[in-house]
Design a protein around this motif. Structure first.
Motif, PDB file in Angstrom:
ATOM      1  N   GLU A  28       0.835  -1.210   0.000  1.00 31.46           N
ATOM      2  CA  GLU A  28       0.000   0.000   0.000  1.00 31.46           C
ATOM      3  C   GLU A  28       0.867   1.255   0.000  1.00 31.46           C
ATOM      4  N   ARG A  30       0.276   5.727  -0.026  1.00 24.50           N
ATOM      5  CA  ARG A  30      -0.687   6.820   0.091  1.00 24.50           C
ATOM      6  C   ARG A  30       0.016   8.124  -0.269  1.00 24.50           C
ATOM      7  N   THR A  91      -4.837   6.324  -2.486  1.00 27.14           N
ATOM      8  CA  THR A  91      -4.387   5.153  -1.732  1.00 27.14           C
ATOM      9  C   THR A  91      -4.305   3.969  -2.687  1.00 27.14           C
TER      10      THR A  91
END
Length: 128
Positions: A28, A30, A91
């Protein structure tokens, strides 16, 4: 020279647009953009190319956060609504991977958590 995610240059687009990397891992990433007047289109909304670029940067930050380099193979975007404020957050989340490919969804929201766009992408592992 071995690949190093710390040394990945993310091009001139990120700094040029004012994108900030808030978090970065292979699973992930962001990124945030504080929208300025130069990011707006003729109708007063955030330009679609700016939204796409923000999503693409978050995708690149995620897929190149590991120990091997990846390159993008495919990307598409669906715009869902206009941003309601001057903050955009992208995201990127890994939704699947194999030995050579990784697949991501990037959700772009505004600072009020309204869904602005959904970007999907696939990348290919360059190193063995």
């Amino acid at each position: 020279m071995p690949f190093s995610a710390k040394k990945v240059r993310w091009g001139r687009r990120g700094p040029l647009l004012g994108v900030q990397v808030m978090h970065r891992s292979f699973d992930e990433a962001r990124c945030q953009l504080n929208v300025k007047d130069e990011h707006m289109n003729a109708l007063g909304g955030v330009h679609g190319g700016v939204i796409f670029s923000l999503a693409d940067i978050a995708f690149a930050m995620a897929c190149n956060a590991g120990d091997t380099p990846y390159t993008g193979l495919q990307a598409d975007i669906r715009y869902m609504s206009g941003a309601k404020d001057r903050v955009l957050i992208a995201t990127a989340t890994k939704v699947g991977s194999s030995k050579k490919f990784a697949h991501y969804e990037v959700l772009i929201t505004d600072g009020l958590n309204n869904r602005v766009a959904l970007f999907t992408s696939t990348c290919y592992r360059l190193a063995p």
